[in-house]
Design a protein around this motif. Structure first.
Motif, PDB file in Angstrom:
ATOM      1  N   TYR A 182      68.820  39.864 108.261  1.00 57.59           N
ATOM      2  CA  TYR A 182      67.822  40.703 107.598  1.00 57.59           C
ATOM      3  C   TYR A 182      68.493  41.611 106.556  1.00 57.59           C
ATOM      4  O   TYR A 182      67.830  42.200 105.721  1.00 57.59           O
ATOM      5  N   LYS A 201      56.728  34.778 109.935  1.00 56.02           N
ATOM      6  CA  LYS A 201      56.719  35.432 108.628  1.00 56.02           C
ATOM      7  C   LYS A 201      56.536  36.941 108.787  1.00 56.02           C
ATOM      8  O   LYS A 201      57.211  37.745 108.126  1.00 56.02           O
ATOM      9  N   GLN A 202      55.632  37.358 109.666  1.00 52.41           N
ATOM     10  CA  GLN A 202      55.417  38.794 109.913  1.00 52.41           C
ATOM     11  C   GLN A 202      56.654  39.426 110.537  1.00 52.41           C
ATOM     12  O   GLN A 202      57.018  40.560 110.218  1.00 52.41           O
ATOM     13  N   GLN A 234      59.093  40.630 108.173  1.00 50.35           N
ATOM     14  CA  GLN A 234      58.683  41.888 107.527  1.00 50.35           C
ATOM     15  C   GLN A 234      58.789  43.063 108.508  1.00 50.35           C
ATOM     16  O   GLN A 234      58.201  44.120 108.300  1.00 50.35           O
ATOM     17  N   SER A 251      56.323  47.954 105.259  1.00 45.93           N
ATOM     18  CA  SER A 251      56.403  46.493 105.096  1.00 45.93           C
ATOM     19  C   SER A 251      55.798  45.777 106.304  1.00 45.93           C
ATOM     20  O   SER A 251      55.111  44.761 106.152  1.00 45.93           O
ATOM     21  N   ALA A 252      56.026  46.319 107.515  1.00 50.78           N
ATOM     22  CA  ALA A 252      55.419  45.741 108.723  1.00 50.78           C
ATOM     23  C   ALA A 252      53.899  45.854 108.656  1.00 50.78           C
ATOM     24  O   ALA A 252      53.168  44.885 108.897  1.00 50.78           O
ATOM     25  N   GLN A 312      51.940  46.216 106.042  1.00 52.59           N
ATOM     26  CA  GLN A 312      51.362  45.359 104.993  1.00 52.59           C
ATOM     27  C   GLN A 312      51.299  43.890 105.413  1.00 52.59           C
ATOM     28  O   GLN A 312      50.468  43.128 104.915  1.00 52.59           O
ATOM     29  N   SER A 313      52.174  43.492 106.330  1.00 52.89           N
ATOM     30  CA  SER A 313      52.207  42.086 106.754  1.00 52.89           C
ATOM     31  C   SER A 313      51.130  41.751 107.792  1.00 52.89           C
ATOM     32  O   SER A 313      50.804  40.596 108.005  1.00 52.89           O
ATOM     33  N   PRO A 343      62.085  51.092 102.396  1.00 52.55           N
ATOM     34  CA  PRO A 343      62.540  49.805 101.851  1.00 52.55           C
ATOM     35  C   PRO A 343      64.050  49.685 101.699  1.00 52.55           C
ATOM     36  O   PRO A 343      64.620  48.611 101.926  1.00 52.55           O
ATOM     37  N   GLU A 376      65.626  49.242 105.233  1.00 47.65           N
ATOM     38  CA  GLU A 376      65.324  47.906 105.765  1.00 47.65           C
ATOM     39  C   GLU A 376      66.132  46.824 105.052  1.00 47.65           C
ATOM     40  O   GLU A 376      66.706  45.948 105.699  1.00 47.65           O
ATOM     41  N   LYS A 377      66.176  46.894 103.736  1.00 52.66           N
ATOM     42  CA  LYS A 377      66.825  45.823 102.974  1.00 52.66           C
ATOM     43  C   LYS A 377      68.336  45.787 103.216  1.00 52.66           C
ATOM     44  O   LYS A 377      68.906  44.737 103.521  1.00 52.66           O
ATOM     45  N   SER A 383      64.723  48.489 111.058  1.00 54.01           N
ATOM     46  CA  SER A 383      63.513  49.201 110.659  1.00 54.01           C
ATOM     47  C   SER A 383      63.301  50.441 111.533  1.00 54.01           C
ATOM     48  O   SER A 383      64.247  50.965 112.117  1.00 54.01           O
TER      49      SER A 383
END
Length: 311
Positions: free
Chosen positions: A29, A238-239, A242, A264-265, A267-268, A289, A292-293, A298
């Motif tokens: 991640y 996919k979720q 995120q 981000s979680a 929004q998913s 963000p 997380e990135k 998270s």
């Protein structure tokens, strides 16, 4: 009865947040970033401070500890991996995969807890497992259903069975362990931390069952969640990418419950998933963000719950 939620959270404000090549070996991640380290750290601190502000607005007690500048610790913002606390006064120290992350274990943080009036009756030190390259990374590896004394854990390079079994016997938790995988660049890889694909609150469970390849283990997890009365909210792979599995339920000083998840979680998730969570708790949505990135973790990873009794 043991509470599932606490109103006391410890968070570590980063001094040198950044990309850790050691942890990136199995945390897919994490992503490198071209910005310079000073800019990245300033952004991470802004995200951290705004997150703390959101929690405090809701009446949640946040104990903010400043990271020490030296030794340099890029992941200090994720304290939940090196210790956990328990209502009987025990504090557990965990064996960690990355040698650089072992520097995050700070005696002065334990002393700060005592000075704040928390009672520590015993320090359970599991760090000796590091000598044999055996790891168990706190509430990253362990999803604790404290009410029912069940610990869920997906086996990985950060979560080994021997320390897992040892924790279960010592702390009185039944262990539900399983394999959990994800596809990275076309190859199947183990999910490094359980809290990436699973969250347990007082009444709900958020889980990526699609990531459990073995039907018998998938069924076992489902049966335990049903047996312990958790309303299951499935999320997709996919979720999960995120950080939709990386949530934490906490409460404020009035006993009102909140589920914390990143923007981000949130929004998913679909409307049905969000509405189901809102039926049981209010949602707090920090935007993190940069953390997380680059850090690959998270909101759940940033909050170390304090369950210790007050003196």
């Amino acid at each position: 009865m043991t509470n599932q939620t606490t109103s006391h959270i410890l968070m570590v404000r980063p001094a040198n947040f950044g990309f850790n090549a050691e942890t990136a070996e199995n945390n897919f991640y994490q992503q490198k970033d071209d910005r310079n380290s000073t800019e990245i750290n300033i952004l991470a601190r802004k995200e951290f401070d705004a997150f703390v502000g959101l929690l405090e607005e809701k009446g949640i007690d946040v104990l903010v500890v400043e990271d020490t500048d030296l030794p340099k610790k890029t992941d200090a913002v994720f304290p939940n991996n090196w210790f956990s606390t328990h209502q009987d006064g025990r504090l557990v120290l965990y064996p960690m995969f990355s040698p650089t992350r072992r520097l995050e274990r700070r005696k002065d943080i334990i002393e700060i807890l005592i000075k704040k009036g928390f009672r520590i009756s015993e320090i359970v030190d599991l760090t000796f497992f590091e000598q044999d390259n055996q790891f168990l990374e706190g509430t990253g590896s362990l999803i604790l259903d404290r009410i029912n004394k069940v610990a869920y854990a997906c086996r990985s390079q950060r979560t080994h069975q021997i320390p897992l079994g040892y924790f279960g016997k010592l702390m009185g938790f039944e262990i539900v362990d399983f394999d959990s995988t994800q596809v990275i660049n076309g190859a199947v890889s183990p999910i490094y931390h359980t809290n990436v694909m699973m969250h347990i609150g007082t009444e709900i469970s958020v889980v990526c069952l699609d990531s459990i390849p073995l039907a018998s283990e998938k069924l076992k997890v489902q049966q335990y969640l049903e047996k312990t009365g958790k309303k299951m909210i499935p999320i997709t792979a996919k979720q999960k990418f995120q950080f939709a599995g990386n949530m934490l339920e906490i409460q404020n000083n009035k006993g009102e419950k909140f589920t914390v998840m990143s923007d981000s979680a949130f929004q998913s998730l679909g409307d049905v998933q969000i509405n189901t969570i809102r039926r049981y708790s209010e949602i707090i949505i920090p935007k993190i963000p940069t953390i997380e990135k680059i850090g690959g973790g998270s909101v759940r990873c940033m909050m170390a719950e304090i369950f210790l009794p007050l003196m």
